[in-house]
Write a protein that holds these residues in place. Structure first.
Motif: not given
Lengths: 850, 278
Positions: A652-658
């Motif tokens: 996975s590559t996680f990012v913030t919702p924003a």
């Protein structure tokens, strides 16, 4: 000489009884194991036989030359024929799904299943389900169920077709005919044939058929007639064949259980062997003491003309008689226990068809008796040799307190030390191979060999080192007063005896501690590995797609219901999207870091994720490095994020919702991750969540990692429970040994106890002295056993689990404390009866001459 | 010796030296075994005093009841009736706890079989009674004992490394370590050769003469009895007479007289105040 032996046995009956109990338990264990193995074989046989219903004959053939069922049916004397066959289908209702074995309808006499509600299916739109499957799918008679099965298309490719027949009946499997496959659903025979034909693209060959012989027709005549029809033999050696149902069942049962019940036997008999070794130590100790106590009698026998061989033989004959009686008692006890277990199982309505009585075969009787007698006689060999060394002159000497001290050979200490050193080196090597070398198989092999070798060294050498440990422990407790000092001195006056007694306990305790340590380490290590693999307890993912093929969001009301489920402590919305990156595409997962930390099993996985960063799993890191700039392009914009490499091997590559919103403003939260309270039953909670999803009518998939982990924990617990239960037998025998040694010592020290009483030892002090002795003997064995067990358990875990990543060595404190408490308590209890005997000795006896 | 006298039964209680307080007394002490037909009177109403600071031997043929008498006096066995006093304590009235305390503090034992604890050294054996009582060893007294008994060089040895005589001397030291009022010795020379026996008897006598202890010894050996200040003769569970300042010959003669008394007319013979001895 036999007369003398019997007379001596009568005189020492009490002393022999305790030793005999050890053998009784050991042989009962063996007998019960053999019986259980018999029950398993029998259950397999019954279950196989049940598949044929009330068939009289079974006909079989190879796939190349299959049976012609119609020809069989028209053969003289045949009343009914049914092919013996089964297939599988995927049964689904809403979110629940079962992969189920399916069989065709058949003549009542050939159908082992019983209809409990409704009836048997009669057409292609009907199906009957096992009661428990219907419960699991939450369908009742009259409901429909989705049946998915594979068919071969015209072009030869596989396709899944789904039909929706009505459930017309619920079935019971009273004889366990399909217990091996978890029950069987039933469809109409012609529908079944159609299924099979569609699955193969051609009619399926019938390779086995059950036949009912008509009333009044002769069985063997019909058998011959059938043999004529198929052109085959009346034995399964060649194909085709026709045999009776019993013959067929016996044959398949033998084929089926050949490996299985052997495994079971070997597994359990290993523990029985350990129990018998411990029992042997107890026996050896008893006979050593008996010989020492009888030194004068033996010497007298020598004086009046008995030769060495006769004296030695006397001891062995005594052991043989004791072993025989105790073993027979053990077989009786084992059989009674087996039968009692069956009764209890019947009373508890165990869902497996069990036989009503145990089956006594000659092996069940002969093997334990033989083994038990041999162990007893074997254990008496050394004492018998000691007996031959009693000089006739000893009869003329004044009564000296019998001394068992005898010089030990030089070979034994050297060999045992060598075995221990080499063994521990191998063990360490095995652990190193497992953790550093990532060679679990080789490491485990080295570990097992090293462990076994070192343990043999430790146990055989116990007579040299154990008394020293006991002495040190004795000095510790001796500081507390004269009573304890007396006790400590007593445990040391017969080092060999103390060593043997403690070793018996040491063996059992070491194995118990090893198993619990290994299991605890395995649990912790595997839990860590599972956390890595499955970061959250429960995942709910939408399985409906919009027109563009993008997953739909989880509806807000469903989400609210999910959060309200008992046991759910936290939830986080997850958005999944695929965006472009230079040279390809990247799948992004956006989570709110605050919510996610509450849900993740290891929140530190999200360390580094803030606005403006992308947390990249090592599986998809490629040649990215910490701090690199990752330029992503979505439908709503281009965003450049700073790369933070994740420690975890995730894709996975996680990012913030924003950040995701800047790329793509319109990504639905298609997944919800849920965290469960540690205290709730994960299986129940996941079930409740599945029910909520199913009831909502939404199409979503529930993946319950928590329930998998709970199952996994349960498997470890069950296995550990079984192993510990089996080992407990050895510990119990060893504790009997402690009591036995103490009572023998007390008998031997009658005069001394009386003297101590005469010079001012109070009753309480005498009791206290024996209690401390019991505690010392048991405590030394238990403490050393726990320490050794920890070492072995850790080494084993390191060797076996090292490949899974960091091995966490954990101490199963609860089990350790429990083992120590049980051992110490048993040591204390073991001193009660001997203390009573010792107190019977009036101080006057100190003055008696003989 | 001219002073050696065989005194008749009825005078036994009064025979004590007038200035000595009795350390141990028996009053109508009776012990019977069995019931009905099989009933045996091991002791039959015995009255006897043992003076403090003296070495008394109890003598009699096998089965005369001499050991039973000692067991009852020492509180090792319970009496059927009658009383036994240690000083002013009625031993027959004490429970097990009180008896244990009594054995610790006020009584010492020397056994025929020595009965030393094999796993302890001589010193540990000697001090054991004090330790069991939870007290501390009086070092001066210990040194006196060890010196008197000639054990200074043997203190670190275990019983198996000591001769029979040495073991019995350790046992005597053990019996004396708590400075008991009385030491009971049961055939202390029974398992020793004659030289070691003489040695042990001399030590017992020295512990009375030089250390001021009271010793009551049961023996069937006239030579051993002759080391005592006084011999109490016992037969058929009754006191049959006594000899003061005995010699082996006097004791033998006393025993002979006893045998001649073993007749229906025992009472008359005792009446006669037979002079026995040279």
């Amino acid at each position: 000489m036999l007369r003398i032996t019997l007379a001596q046995m009568r005189r020492s009956a009490g002393r022999l009884t305790a030793a005999g109990v050890a053998i009784v338990i050991g042989t009962a264990f063996v007998a019960a194991t053999l019986l259980a193995s018999g029950v398993i074989t029998r259950m397999t046989y019954d279950s196989i036989a049940a598949q044929y219903g009330d068939a009289d004959l079974v006909v079989g053939a190879s796939e190349d030359a299959p049976l012609d069922v119609d020809a069989l049916a028209t053969t003289d004397g045949v009343a009914a024929v049914a092919p013996v066959t089964s297939t599988y289908a995927q049964l689904t209702d809403g979110a629940r799904s079962v992969y189920q074995s399916v069989v065709p309808t058949a003549d009542d006499r050939l159908m082992p299943l019983e209809v409990t509600e409704g009836g048997m299916p009669a057409g292609p739109d009907e199906i009957a389900l096992p009661t428990d499957v219907a419960e699991r799918l939450d369908v009742a008679v009259g409901d429909t169920v989705d049946v998915g099965r594979d068919v071969v298309g015209d072009d030869g490719s596989w396709q899944q077709v789904t039909e929706t027949p009505t459930v017309v009946g619920l079935l019971d499997d009273p004889f366990g005919a399909y217990s091996q496959t978890g029950g069987a659903a039933v469809v109409d025979a012609s529908t079944y044939t159609t299924w099979q034909t569609e699955a193969r693209g051609e009619p399926a060959p019938v390779t086995e058929a059950a036949v009912v012989v008509a009333d009044g027709a002769d069985l063997s005549a019909t058998r011959s007639a059938l043999a004529g029809t198929i052109g085959g033999a009346t034995s399964t050696d060649s194909s085709p064949w026709v045999v009776t149902t019993d013959e067929r069942a016996a044959e398949s049962a033998a084929e089926l259980t050949d490996g299985q019940d052997l495994m079971f036997l070997v597994f359990v008999l290993t523990f029985a062997a350990i129990a018998l070794v411990v029992a042997g130590l107890v026996i050896a100790n008893t006979f050593q003491v008996l010989v020492a106590q009888r030194a004068r009698t033996l010497a007298l026998l020598r004086c009046v003309g008995a030769d060495k061989a006769q004296v030695g033989r006397g001891v062995l004959v005594e052991a043989g008689i004791l072993g025989l009686i105790a073993s027979v008692a053990g077989v009786l006890l084992g059989t009674a226990l087996g039968q009692a277990a069956l009764w209890v199982a019947h009373a508890m309505d165990v869902p497996v068809p069990l036989p009503d009585t145990v089956t006594l075969t000659w092996q069940v009787v002969v093997i334990p008796v033989l083994v038990g007698t041999l162990v007893t006689v074997g254990a008496a060999v050394v004492p018998a040799r000691v007996a031959t060394r009693v000089a006739p002159l000893a009869a003329l000497r004044p009564a000296a307190s019998p001394s068992t001290s005898r010089r030990a050979g030089k070979v034994r200490p050297v060999l045992s030390l060598l075995a221990a050193v080499v063994g521990f080196a191998l063990l360490g090597g095995g652990a190193a191979l497992g953790t550093l070398g990532q060679e679990p198989t080789l490491g485990l092999l080295a570990g097992i060999a090293g462990g076994a070798l070192s343990f043999v060294g430790v146990a055989v050498g116990a007579v040299f080192w154990l008394p020293k440990v006991a002495a040190a422990a004795g000095r510790l407790v001796g500081a507390s007063g004269p009573t304890a000092r007396l006790a400590a001195a007593n445990t040391l006056r017969n080092p060999r005896r103390t060593a043997t007694t403690s070793t018996a306990l040491l063996i059992g305790v070491t194995l118990v501690a090893m198993m619990s340590t290994g299991a605890a380490s395995a649990r912790v290590s595997l839990t860590a590995a599972l956390d890595e693999q499955f970061p959250v307890d429960v995942m709910v993912a939408s399985t409906s797609w919009d027109a563009d093929g993008a997953p739909a969001a989880i509806p807000a009301d469903l989400r609210a219901e999910l959060v309200a489920v008992d046991g759910v402590t936290a939830a986080v919305d997850v958005q999944d999207s695929v965006v472009a990156e230079p040279g390809g595409q990247r799948r992004l997962t956006a989570v709110d870091t605050g919510d996610a930390r509450a849900v993740l099993n290891s929140p530190q996985r999200l360390d580094g994720l803030t606005e403006g960063t992308a947390l990249v799993g090592s599986d998809v890191a490629g040649n990215l490095d910490d701090g690199d700039s990752l330029e992503l392009t979505g439908p709503d914009g281009v965003v450049s994020l700073a790369v933070v490499l994740s420690d975890s091997a995730s894709s996975s590559t996680f990012v913030t919702p924003a950040d995701l919103a800047r790329l793509d403003a319109d990504v639905p939260a298609s997944e919800v991750y849920l965290a469960l309270d540690d205290d709730v039953d994960a299986v129940d909670a996941v079930g409740a969540i599945q029910d909520v999803v199913a009831d909502s009518g939404e199409s979503a998939q529930v993946t319950g990692i928590a329930s998998q982990r709970a199952m996994f924990d349960q498997v470890i617990d069950t296995m550990l429970g079984i192993v510990l239960g089996l080992l407990a037998v050895a510990v119990v025998i060893a504790l009997i040994g402690v009591a036995n040694t103490l009572s023998l010592s007390v008998l031997e020290r009658r005069r001394e106890s009386a003297t101590l009483r005469a010079i001012g030892l109070s009753r309480a002090q005498l009791r206290g002295m024996l209690a401390v002795e019991g505690l010392l003997i048991a405590g030394v064995g238990a403490v050393l056993g726990v320490v050794l067990g920890l070492v072995y358990g850790w080494a084993g875990a390191a060797a076996a689990l090292g490949v899974m990543g960091d091995v966490t060595l954990s101490v199963p404190w609860r089990d350790v404390v429990l083992v120590l408490l049980v051992a110490l308590l048993a040591g204390l209890v073991a001193s009660v009866a001997p203390a009573r005997t010792a107190l019977k000795a009036s101080p006057v006896e100190a003055l008696a001459t003989e | 010796m001219d002073t050696t006298v065989f005194v008749p039964v009825d005078d036994a209680t009064g025979a004590a030296a007038p200035d000595a307080t009795p350390a141990v007394r028996a009053r109508a002490l009776t012990k019977t075994y069995g019931r009905g037909q099989a009933q045996v009177h091991a002791l039959d109403g015995v009255d006897v005093d043992f003076d403090a600071g003296r070495f008394t031997a109890i003598m009699g043929p096998s089965g005369s009841g001499k050991s039973t008498l000692m067991h009852l006096l020492a509180g090792l066995d319970s009496a059927t009736s009658g009383q036994a006093f240690l000083g002013s304590t009625d031993v027959t009235a004490l429970g097990d706890k009180a008896l244990t305390r009594l054995r610790r503090d006020r009584v010492g034992f020397v056994f025929q079989q020595f009965n030393l604890l094999p796993m302890f050294t001589a010193e540990q054996n000697i001090t054991l009674p004090v330790e069991l009582a939870g007290g501390s060893v009086d070092r001066a007294w210990f040194d006196t004992l060890v010196t008197t008994l000639g054990l200074s060089q043997r203190l670190t040895h275990r019983p198996s490394e000591l001769s029979g005589g040495q073991q019995q001397r350790v046992a005597i030291a053990r019996a004396l370590i708590a400075q008991p009022e009385v030491v009971f010795a049961d055939e202390p020379t029974g398992n020793l050769d004659s030289r070691a026996g003489v040695e042990v008897l001399s030590f017992l006598r020295r512990s009375v003469r030089e250390l001021g202890r009271t010793v009551i010894m049961v023996t069937h050996d006239p030579t051993a009895a002759a080391y005592a200040d006084r011999v109490v003769l016992i037969a058929d569970g009754r006191i049959a007479g006594e000899i003061s300042d005995p010699t082996p010959e006097a004791v033998l003669a006393g025993l002979d007289a006893l045998r001649s008394l073993e007749a229906p007319v025992a009472g008359t013979a005792a009446d006669g105040g037979t002079r026995a001895g040279a």
